[in-house]
Write a protein that holds these residues in place. Structure first.
Motif, PDB file in Angstrom:
ATOM      1  N   LYS A   1     -66.244 -44.580   6.184  1.00  0.00           N
ATOM      2  CA  LYS A   1     -66.759 -44.346   4.386  1.00  0.00           C
ATOM      3  C   LYS A   1     -66.061 -45.592   3.242  1.00  0.00           C
ATOM      4  N   LEU A   2     -65.124 -45.320   3.141  1.00  0.00           N
ATOM      5  CA  LEU A   2     -64.217 -45.951   2.233  1.00  0.00           C
ATOM      6  C   LEU A   2     -64.001 -47.475   2.878  1.00  0.00           C
ATOM      7  N   VAL A   3     -63.827 -47.617   4.285  1.00  0.00           N
ATOM      8  CA  VAL A   3     -64.690 -49.476   4.910  1.00  0.00           C
ATOM      9  C   VAL A   3     -66.040 -50.021   4.381  1.00  0.00           C
ATOM     10  N   GLU A   4     -66.750 -48.743   4.222  1.00  0.00           N
ATOM     11  CA  GLU A   4     -68.108 -48.980   4.419  1.00  0.00           C
ATOM     12  C   GLU A   4     -68.655 -49.950   2.963  1.00  0.00           C
ATOM     13  N   THR A   5     -67.300 -48.805   1.787  1.00  0.00           N
ATOM     14  CA  THR A   5     -68.236 -49.007   0.521  1.00  0.00           C
ATOM     15  C   THR A   5     -66.650 -50.289  -0.552  1.00  0.00           C
TER      16      THR A   5
ATOM     17  N   LEU B   1     -70.713 -39.049  -2.577  1.00  0.00           N
ATOM     18  CA  LEU B   1     -70.376 -37.445  -2.779  1.00  0.00           C
ATOM     19  C   LEU B   1     -70.948 -36.859  -1.346  1.00  0.00           C
ATOM     20  N   MET B   2     -71.787 -37.012  -1.721  1.00  0.00           N
ATOM     21  CA  MET B   2     -72.892 -35.567  -0.464  1.00  0.00           C
ATOM     22  C   MET B   2     -72.480 -36.194   0.506  1.00  0.00           C
ATOM     23  N   ASP B   3     -72.402 -37.460   0.470  1.00  0.00           N
ATOM     24  CA  ASP B   3     -72.498 -37.893   2.422  1.00  0.00           C
ATOM     25  C   ASP B   3     -71.053 -37.571   3.195  1.00  0.00           C
ATOM     26  N   LEU B   4     -69.634 -37.247   1.919  1.00  0.00           N
ATOM     27  CA  LEU B   4     -68.707 -36.882   1.986  1.00  0.00           C
ATOM     28  C   LEU B   4     -68.812 -35.138   1.889  1.00  0.00           C
ATOM     29  N   GLN B   5     -69.220 -34.952   1.560  1.00  0.00           N
ATOM     30  CA  GLN B   5     -69.523 -33.832   1.754  1.00  0.00           C
ATOM     31  C   GLN B   5     -70.363 -32.825   2.943  1.00  0.00           C
ATOM     32  N   VAL B   6     -71.083 -33.587   2.970  1.00  0.00           N
ATOM     33  CA  VAL B   6     -72.143 -32.863   4.126  1.00  0.00           C
ATOM     34  C   VAL B   6     -71.480 -33.171   5.269  1.00  0.00           C
ATOM     35  N   ALA B   7     -70.402 -34.004   5.450  1.00  0.00           N
ATOM     36  CA  ALA B   7     -69.143 -34.448   6.839  1.00  0.00           C
ATOM     37  C   ALA B   7     -68.125 -33.772   6.641  1.00  0.00           C
TER      38      ALA B   7
ATOM     39  N   PRO C   1     -57.116 -27.767  11.037  1.00  0.00           N
ATOM     40  CA  PRO C   1     -56.917 -28.403  10.713  1.00  0.00           C
ATOM     41  C   PRO C   1     -58.122 -29.143  11.602  1.00  0.00           C
ATOM     42  N   ALA C   2     -59.228 -28.412  11.051  1.00  0.00           N
ATOM     43  CA  ALA C   2     -61.144 -30.093  10.568  1.00  0.00           C
ATOM     44  C   ALA C   2     -60.334 -31.029   9.777  1.00  0.00           C
ATOM     45  N   GLN C   3     -59.851 -30.871   8.457  1.00  0.00           N
ATOM     46  CA  GLN C   3     -59.511 -31.944   7.737  1.00  0.00           C
ATOM     47  C   GLN C   3     -58.713 -33.553   8.447  1.00  0.00           C
ATOM     48  N   GLU C   4     -58.418 -33.102   9.775  1.00  0.00           N
ATOM     49  CA  GLU C   4     -58.152 -34.616  10.465  1.00  0.00           C
ATOM     50  C   GLU C   4     -59.241 -35.048  10.789  1.00  0.00           C
ATOM     51  N   ALA C   5     -60.590 -34.182  11.593  1.00  0.00           N
ATOM     52  CA  ALA C   5     -61.152 -35.314  11.948  1.00  0.00           C
ATOM     53  C   ALA C   5     -62.651 -35.548   9.922  1.00  0.00           C
ATOM     54  N   TRP C   6     -62.702 -34.768   9.316  1.00  0.00           N
ATOM     55  CA  TRP C   6     -62.786 -35.244   7.977  1.00  0.00           C
ATOM     56  C   TRP C   6     -61.924 -36.556   7.432  1.00  0.00           C
TER      57      TRP C   6
ATOM     58  N   LEU D   1     -63.467 -39.676   8.800  1.00  0.00           N
ATOM     59  CA  LEU D   1     -64.584 -39.616   8.311  1.00  0.00           C
ATOM     60  C   LEU D   1     -64.951 -40.487   6.831  1.00  0.00           C
ATOM     61  N   ILE D   2     -64.048 -39.972   6.132  1.00  0.00           N
ATOM     62  CA  ILE D   2     -63.200 -41.028   4.924  1.00  0.00           C
ATOM     63  C   ILE D   2     -63.518 -41.773   5.146  1.00  0.00           C
ATOM     64  N   ARG D   3     -61.868 -42.382   5.924  1.00  0.00           N
ATOM     65  CA  ARG D   3     -61.671 -43.152   6.349  1.00  0.00           C
ATOM     66  C   ARG D   3     -62.950 -44.527   6.441  1.00  0.00           C
TER      67      ARG D   3
END
Length: 201
Positions: free
Chosen positions: A120-124, A172-178, A108-113, A116-118
């Motif tokens: 980050k991808l927009v920022e990138t 990747l560290m940003d995504l890991q901490v998220a 279930p936590a994957q939805e929130a993650w 956050l990934i989306r």
């Protein structure tokens, strides 16, 4: 001191820390001892399992791999399996990490993650970090929009073993901490905690 008070103090210490993809030593051995002493005696059943999962997550935020491993492998739950996977990824045992992520299933936590990934991808944007091999792997991971942890595990493995690009590393560290924060929030809420764990400062 109550569980929530103990948890709040330690969460405040670790909230801003970004664990390494491959930690060499724990951030603070005293914090590890404090986490071990957080009382869970008042919990029973599923609430106890979630409270122990919170402790496993806090230990990984402190980069205390061995201690977190001991806790997560004793938890026969999706949360235990997920933290188990994160621990093995951080120690560089990528096949074992993938096994435990599969055991956790669609958490279930994957939805929130994913949200956050989306972001980050927009920022990138179209930035491929100057690494065609990483760009290809990233494209394969993002094309179906599921952002599964097994695919992320593959990205981390590629960076650590081959790419070794500083910009990729930080991303990747940003995504890991998220990922860790969203899973910790889930465990904290399910244990009976109110609000967000980062508000416990």
């Amino acid at each position: 001191m109550s569980w929530s008070e103990s948890f709040g103090r330690i969460a405040a210490q670790l909230a801003q820390h970004r664990p390494s993809l491959y930690p060499m030593e724990e951030l603070d051995d005293l914090t590890s001892l404090k986490i071990a002493k957080i009382p869970v005696d008042g919990f029973a059943g599923e609430h106890r399992s979630y409270a122990l999962a919170v402790k496993a997550g806090l230990l990984l935020l402190n980069e205390s791999l061995e201690e977190s491993h001991e806790l997560s492998q004793s938890l026969h739950s999706r949360e235990g399996s997920y933290w188990h996977g994160v621990m093995h990824r951080m120690e560089g045992d990528y096949p074992n990490a993938s096994y435990w992520f599969r055991m956790a299933g669609g958490h279930p936590a994957q939805e929130a993650w994913t949200s956050l990934i989306r972001e980050k991808l927009v920022e990138t944007g179209e930035d491929c970090f100057g690494s065609p091999s990483f760009a290809g792997k990233l494209e394969a991971w993002t094309e179906d929009g599921r952002f599964d942890p097994v695919g992320f595990n593959g990205l981390v493995e590629l960076q650590v073993t081959r790419v070794r690009n500083e910009r990729v590393e930080q991303w990747l560290m940003d995504l890991q901490v998220a990922e860790m924060h969203t899973l910790l929030q889930h465990c904290y809420t399910q244990s009976g905690g109110e609000g967000t764990w980062r508000e416990r400062r």
